[in-house]
Write a protein that holds these residues in place. Structure first.
Motif, PDB file in Angstrom:
ATOM      1  N   CYS A  53     -70.164   4.950   4.680  1.00  0.00           N
ATOM      2  CA  CYS A  53     -70.839   5.538   3.517  1.00  0.00           C
ATOM      3  C   CYS A  53     -70.643   7.055   3.478  1.00  0.00           C
ATOM      4  O   CYS A  53     -70.492   7.643   2.401  1.00  0.00           O
ATOM      5  N   SER A  54     -70.639   7.699   4.637  1.00  0.00           N
ATOM      6  CA  SER A  54     -70.384   9.137   4.688  1.00  0.00           C
ATOM      7  C   SER A  54     -68.976   9.454   4.195  1.00  0.00           C
ATOM      8  O   SER A  54     -68.760  10.468   3.515  1.00  0.00           O
ATOM      9  N   ALA A  94     -76.498   0.457   1.549  1.00  0.00           N
ATOM     10  CA  ALA A  94     -75.161   0.795   2.031  1.00  0.00           C
ATOM     11  C   ALA A  94     -74.087   0.069   1.220  1.00  0.00           C
ATOM     12  O   ALA A  94     -73.061   0.658   0.860  1.00  0.00           O
ATOM     13  N   THR A  95     -74.323  -1.210   0.942  1.00  0.00           N
ATOM     14  CA  THR A  95     -73.367  -1.974   0.132  1.00  0.00           C
ATOM     15  C   THR A  95     -73.233  -1.376  -1.260  1.00  0.00           C
ATOM     16  O   THR A  95     -72.121  -1.271  -1.807  1.00  0.00           O
ATOM     17  N   THR A 101     -76.799  10.483   3.791  1.00  0.00           N
ATOM     18  CA  THR A 101     -76.478   9.079   4.055  1.00  0.00           C
ATOM     19  C   THR A 101     -77.566   8.408   4.879  1.00  0.00           C
ATOM     20  O   THR A 101     -77.964   7.269   4.591  1.00  0.00           O
ATOM     21  N   TRP A 140     -73.076   1.622   9.253  1.00  0.00           N
ATOM     22  CA  TRP A 140     -73.165   1.870   7.818  1.00  0.00           C
ATOM     23  C   TRP A 140     -72.977   3.352   7.492  1.00  0.00           C
ATOM     24  O   TRP A 140     -72.406   3.697   6.460  1.00  0.00           O
ATOM     25  N   VAL A 195     -79.322   4.950   3.789  1.00  0.00           N
ATOM     26  CA  VAL A 195     -78.967   3.666   4.409  1.00  0.00           C
ATOM     27  C   VAL A 195     -79.638   3.423   5.751  1.00  0.00           C
ATOM     28  O   VAL A 195     -79.506   2.322   6.302  1.00  0.00           O
ATOM     29  N   ILE A 208     -73.725   1.751  -2.092  1.00  0.00           N
ATOM     30  CA  ILE A 208     -72.990   3.011  -1.983  1.00  0.00           C
ATOM     31  C   ILE A 208     -71.497   2.760  -1.831  1.00  0.00           C
ATOM     32  O   ILE A 208     -70.672   3.415  -2.477  1.00  0.00           O
ATOM     33  N   LEU A 209     -71.139   1.790  -0.984  1.00  0.00           N
ATOM     34  CA  LEU A 209     -69.726   1.523  -0.751  1.00  0.00           C
ATOM     35  C   LEU A 209     -69.032   1.011  -2.014  1.00  0.00           C
ATOM     36  O   LEU A 209     -67.917   1.433  -2.335  1.00  0.00           O
TER      37      LEU A 209
END
Length: 351
Positions: free
Chosen positions: A301-302, A26-27, A287, A297, A291, A29-30
């Motif tokens: 992320c979405s 998740a991190t 997503t 998360w 994640v 992706i962000l």
């Protein structure tokens, strides 16, 4: 001990331990997704009917000169278009994620609530009965039409003694969408305004203006923050309503807040870009694969991945057959329809 649920990955006493997450993914992706989004937006501003160098884009953003024609194109046409597309993608994706979490229905997205059909019905009324209405008022009417779609779907879906089950929600959404679409087509044919709303129904961000973004941004920001606030409760709802109630969650209140958030996000996006489907279906599934199932998360992320999808779709729409443009809705549907059929087939096998 918490009962075993199909959405859970472990059988432990802690509800959070049952939630499979990948914070590192998740991190990534962000951070990586945000960087890629900025780069893709710069690329999208650069390309079009008239190609503009990235150096000129940089200069127009940070040292705008109204006397330079390319600077005018960037500021008045391309920047609001790209920013609007990014916001619309985030809205549809987060709305779909919240809907899937609340209803535990993998086929749910904002279209399930009759939002698209409701906004289209309001637009048909605007063109037929209020010709020449300023576009800002058209946006507001579309938003009200989306709310009408939501009320009808939930009213019909919850009218039975068994309550609003995921199956009834799907059936009510399909019925309301068909009804409102038929009304819209009838109005368009009778009052001969079909051509005026044709491009809107195909979906597109070409006409987005700064004035529209000024109205859209605060509502979207509030709704996204609201979605993040209730994200943990949505995660528990995704494990099952009985589990959520057993853990002290006020499920009725959470669903009401979630519904308002979805209405604001999807209703605002539809009023700007038109009936672009499948973003809220594809992105939340992707997503979750990346994640895990924790909506703390999934929601941010979405938002990032949804923005990327629409920005790239808008770029492709302008580059496939320049100087003409393809509707964004048609391009997204090329991916969304096979994906929907795959999910429907998968769900049928699971029954």
């Amino acid at each position: 001990m918490i009962p075993q649920d199909s959405s859970a990955t472990q059988n432990t006493d802690s509800p959070t331990a049952k939630i499979h997450t990948r914070p590192w993914a998740a991190t990534l992706i962000l951070i990586g997704g945000t960087i890629l989004l900025v780069l893709s937006m710069a690329l999208s501003v650069s390309f079009g009917a008239a190609s503009i160098k990235l150096s000129v884009v940089w200069e127009a953003i940070f040292n705008f000169n109204p006397d330079i024609n390319q600077h005018q194109i960037i500021w008045e046409i391309r920047l609001p278009r790209i920013l609007g597309g990014a916001m619309v993608g985030a809205c549809f994706a987060v709305a779909g994620a919240i809907m899937q979490g609340m209803t535990r229905n993998p086929l749910a997205d904002s279209g399930l609530l009759g939002l698209n059909a409701g906004a289209g019905f309001a637009l048909a009324i605007c063109f037929a009965f209020f010709p020449g209405l300023p576009y800002m008022y058209i946006i507001m009417y579309c938003f009200l039409g989306a709310g009408l779609g939501v009320l009808l779907v939930y009213g019909f879906g919850a009218s039975s003694k068994s309550g609003l089950t995921p199956l009834r929600l799907v059936l009510a959404g399909a019925a309301v969408t068909a009804m409102l679409s038929a009304f819209s087509e009838g109005i368009a044919l009778y009052y001969r305004v079909g051509q005026d709303i044709a491009f809107w129904t195909a979906g597109g961000v070409a006409g987005t203006k700064w004035s529209q973004l000024e109205i859209m941004f605060p509502w979207v920001l509030i709704a996204l923050i609201g979605g993040l606030i209730i994200s943990r409760s949505i995660t528990l709802l995704s494990l099952g309503e009985e589990i959520a109630m057993g853990l002290g969650q006020r499920t009725g209140l959470i669903k009401l807040v979630g519904l308002v958030v979805v209405l604001i996000l999807a209703g605002t996006a539809v009023s700007i870009v038109g009936a672009v489907g499948f973003v809220g279906l594809i992105i939340p599934h992707l997503t979750r694969k990346l994640v895990g199932v924790d909506y703390r998360w999934i929601i941010p992320c979405s938002a990032v991945l949804g923005s990327l999808l629409i920005v790239f779709a808008d770029l492709a729409a302008r580059m496939i057959n320049p100087p003409y443009e393809m509707p964004i809705g048609a391009l997204v549907a090329l991916i969304g329809v096979p994906f929907f059929l795959y999910l429907a087939r998968k769900e049928r096998r699971a029954l």
